[in-house]
Design a protein around this motif. Structure first.
Motif, short mmCIF file in Angstrom:
data_model
loop_
_atom_site.label_atom_id
_atom_site.label_comp_id
_atom_site.label_asym_id
_atom_site.label_seq_id
_atom_site.Cartn_x
_atom_site.Cartn_y
_atom_site.Cartn_z
N GLU A 151 0.82 -1.20 0.00
CA GLU A 151 0.00 0.00 0.00
C GLU A 151 0.86 1.25 0.00
O GLU A 151 2.04 1.23 0.34
N ASP A 152 0.24 2.33 -0.40
CA ASP A 152 0.90 3.63 -0.43
C ASP A 152 0.52 4.40 0.82
O ASP A 152 -0.63 4.79 0.98
N ASN A 153 1.48 4.57 1.73
CA ASN A 153 1.20 5.20 3.02
C ASN A 153 1.62 6.66 3.07
O ASN A 153 1.97 7.18 4.12
N ASP A 154 1.55 7.34 1.94
CA ASP A 154 2.00 8.72 1.91
C ASP A 154 1.21 9.62 2.86
O ASP A 154 1.72 10.61 3.38
N ASP A 155 -0.07 9.29 3.07
CA ASP A 155 -0.93 10.18 3.81
C ASP A 155 -0.82 10.02 5.32
O ASP A 155 -1.44 10.76 6.07
N HIS A 156 -0.06 9.05 5.81
CA HIS A 156 0.01 8.79 7.24
C HIS A 156 1.45 8.62 7.71
O HIS A 156 2.27 8.07 6.99
N PRO A 157 1.73 9.07 8.92
CA PRO A 157 3.05 8.78 9.50
C PRO A 157 3.22 7.27 9.65
O PRO A 157 2.25 6.52 9.71
N LYS A 158 4.44 6.85 9.74
CA LYS A 158 4.72 5.42 9.87
C LYS A 158 4.25 4.91 11.22
O LYS A 158 4.37 5.58 12.24
N ARG A 159 3.72 3.69 11.21
CA ARG A 159 3.30 3.06 12.46
C ARG A 159 4.52 2.64 13.27
O ARG A 159 5.63 2.53 12.74
N LEU A 160 4.30 2.39 14.54
CA LEU A 160 5.37 1.88 15.39
C LEU A 160 5.80 0.49 14.90
O LEU A 160 5.00 -0.22 14.29
N PRO A 161 7.03 0.10 15.15
CA PRO A 161 7.50 -1.20 14.65
C PRO A 161 6.84 -2.37 15.38
O PRO A 161 6.54 -2.30 16.58
N VAL A 162 6.60 -3.44 14.65
CA VAL A 162 6.04 -4.66 15.24
C VAL A 162 7.08 -5.29 16.17
O VAL A 162 8.26 -5.37 15.84
N VAL A 163 6.64 -5.72 17.33
CA VAL A 163 7.53 -6.32 18.33
C VAL A 163 7.18 -7.80 18.49
O VAL A 163 6.03 -8.13 18.80
N LEU A 164 8.15 -8.66 18.27
CA LEU A 164 7.96 -10.09 18.53
C LEU A 164 8.30 -10.36 19.99
O LEU A 164 9.28 -9.85 20.51
N TRP A 165 7.50 -11.20 20.66
CA TRP A 165 7.70 -11.38 22.09
C TRP A 165 7.51 -12.81 22.55
O TRP A 165 6.84 -13.62 21.91
N ASP A 166 8.17 -13.11 23.67
CA ASP A 166 7.92 -14.33 24.41
C ASP A 166 7.52 -13.90 25.83
O ASP A 166 7.24 -12.73 26.07
N ARG A 167 7.46 -14.84 26.77
CA ARG A 167 7.01 -14.50 28.12
C ARG A 167 7.88 -13.44 28.76
O ARG A 167 7.38 -12.47 29.36
N THR A 168 9.20 -13.56 28.63
CA THR A 168 10.10 -12.60 29.26
C THR A 168 9.95 -11.21 28.66
O THR A 168 9.84 -10.21 29.39
N GLU A 169 9.91 -11.13 27.33
CA GLU A 169 9.84 -9.84 26.66
C GLU A 169 8.52 -9.12 26.94
O GLU A 169 8.49 -7.91 27.17
N ILE A 170 7.41 -9.85 26.94
CA ILE A 170 6.12 -9.20 27.11
C ILE A 170 5.94 -8.67 28.52
O ILE A 170 5.33 -7.62 28.74
N TRP A 171 6.49 -9.38 29.53
CA TRP A 171 6.34 -8.90 30.90
C TRP A 171 7.24 -7.70 31.18
O TRP A 171 6.99 -6.94 32.11
N LYS A 172 8.30 -7.52 30.38
CA LYS A 172 9.16 -6.35 30.55
C LYS A 172 8.42 -5.05 30.23
O LYS A 172 8.67 -4.02 30.84
N SER A 173 7.54 -5.12 29.26
CA SER A 173 6.79 -3.92 28.86
C SER A 173 5.37 -4.35 28.53
O SER A 173 4.95 -4.35 27.38
N LEU A 174 4.64 -4.75 29.56
CA LEU A 174 3.28 -5.25 29.37
C LEU A 174 2.40 -4.19 28.70
O LEU A 174 2.29 -3.07 29.20
#
Length: 440
Positions: A151-174
């Motif tokens: 898609e052409d996203n010229d009209d919108h700022p970029k979204r935040l980056p997708v974060v891949l997580w496991d149990r440890t990572e998700i509890w760090k920044s719930l």
């Protein structure tokens, strides 16, 4: 363009701070941040000159010494002026079939800020098209690498980056936020939708635990998608032995919902109205909710068991169910890839997966791959696991995050959740609009 002007532009642009943002354990490394629109403008090279090339092509040269070739008919067809594109809806007003496929520019100019300006002569009059450097560079790289964005996203700022997580990572920044924050301001709503986009899951606390509240909440950002289970559905114990397993105290293994539909629902929400407090009992009575990042599991499989990854991405499995006298059936790979080869969906539900229909030599490798994927997914280190309490609401991407529940004794545990589905593109569209609003 004169050498003097070119040198001046190069001197200015090379003073821009170099973009070196990295997102560890993210699916794609790109220039993205909270202030993504600013970052993008800093790290995107600008055009310095353009000239006609062979085979109906315009060659654009950027200040990082890279070049990109664009077919003239493609450039004319993608003119962004108010005559060719509707300013409000961004729909194309230009009739593409009426264009001369062999069209040639009357003139080419690159402005001091890097815009490519092309004058065309058609139907007895001139038409001017202006192309932004960042847009040209992005599509130019796509042509070079044959890696095309959807898609052409010229009209919108970029979204935040997708974060891949496991149990440890998700509890760090719930990814959690209060109901009042979400309902009280656009900023709170944007933050919650951003969590949902990044992690595939977002938790809301202190939502009034009353019937009807879930629908009212959804109306704040989208609308409920009605299914064969109704506008909403109640997840609670039913004494009927013929009832859906979700409405019992049985253990529910990790799964995604409705893989047997033409398109499984994108966003799912579960709102807790009633639950026995484990603290009052002094022990875990069961009924814990758990969630797993399917994208993270797929990435692990690709890195560690590439043959198994290939099998699960290339072998369609049939998902089917019979409910209320109706039968639903659909074919999906367990791991679905987009046109760029990136993981875009997970379809996994052992309860609704029918007999595998594949060539004989695929059967054993498929079950081997399926077992590897399942074991990694079911490992405690992969799970976000907790007891939902009255007022908790969990929203998750049903095509990414798998969910389930531990077993419980309905005679000892009181548990009542209300669930519904939402079209995920409505959610992401609003998220984009809020991002644009906050950066305007």
């Amino acid at each position: 363009m004169a050498v003097k002007n070119l040198a001046h532009i190069l001197k200015q642009t090379f003073n821009v701070t170099r973009c070196n943002l990295k997102n560890t354990q993210h699916t794609t490394l790109r220039c993205k941040s909270v202030a993504a629109d600013t970052v993008q403008s800093q790290c995107t090279p600008i055009a310095v000159t353009a000239l006609p090339a062979s085979h109906q092509t315009v060659r654009v040269i950027f200040n990082n010494h890279k070049t990109a070739d664009f077919k003239t008919i493609w450039l004319r067809d993608n003119c962004k002026c108010s005559v060719c594109v509707h300013e409000e809806t961004r729909q194309k007003m230009l009739d593409s079939p009426s264009l001369d496929v062999a069209i040639k520019p009357k003139s080419l100019t690159v402005t001091n800020n890097g815009n490519l300006v092309i004058t065309w002569h058609e139907n007895g009059q001139d038409h001017v098209s202006t192309f932004d450097s960042s847009w040209l560079y992005r599509y130019g790289q796509s042509f070079i690498h044959e890696n095309f964005e959807s898609e052409d996203n010229d009209d919108h700022p970029k979204r935040l980056p997708v974060v891949l997580w496991d149990r440890t990572e998700i509890w760090k920044s719930l990814p959690e936020i209060s109901y009042n924050e979400v309902m009280g301001s656009d900023e709170g709503l944007k933050q919650w939708l951003g969590m949902f986009y990044q992690y595939g899951i977002a938790i809301m606390r202190n939502v009034p635990p009353v019937q009807g509240q879930l629908v009212e909440l959804v109306k704040h950002f989208a609308y409920v998608k009605e299914t064969q289970y109704g506008v909403t559905f109640d997840v609670m114990h039913e004494p009927d032995p013929q009832a859906h397993p979700a409405f019992s105290g049985l253990y529910l293994h990790h799964h995604t919902d409705m893989n047997y539909r033409e398109k499984s629902p994108g966003m799912q929400l579960l709102h807790c109205l009633k639950a026995t407090d484990p603290k009052s009992l002094g022990y875990d009575p069961g009924g814990m909710s758990f969630f797993v990042d399917g994208f993270r599991i797929a990435k692990w499989l690709e890195d560690n068991e590439p043959s198994a990854f290939h099998i699960l991405t290339s072998t369609p499995a049939r998902f089917q169910i019979k409910t209320k006298g109706k039968r639903y059936s659909q074919l999906w790979p367990i791991i679905t890839l987009n046109q760029d080869g990136d993981v875009c969906e997970i379809h996994y539900n052992n309860r609704t997966m029918g007999p595998l229909q594949a060539p004989s030599h695929i059967i054993v490798p498929f079950y081997h791959a399926y077992k590897l994927f399942s074991e990694k997914m079911r490992h405690p280190s992969s799970e976000l696991k907790f007891h939902m309490v009255p007022g908790d609401l969990v929203a998750f991407n049903n095509r990414r995050v798998l969910h389930g529940r531990t077993a419980f004794d309905p005679t000892k545990v009181s548990r009542h959740l209300v669930g519904c589905y939402v079209d995920i593109d409505e959610t992401f569209s609003l998220y984009d609009s809020l991002l644009a609003k906050s950066h305007s």
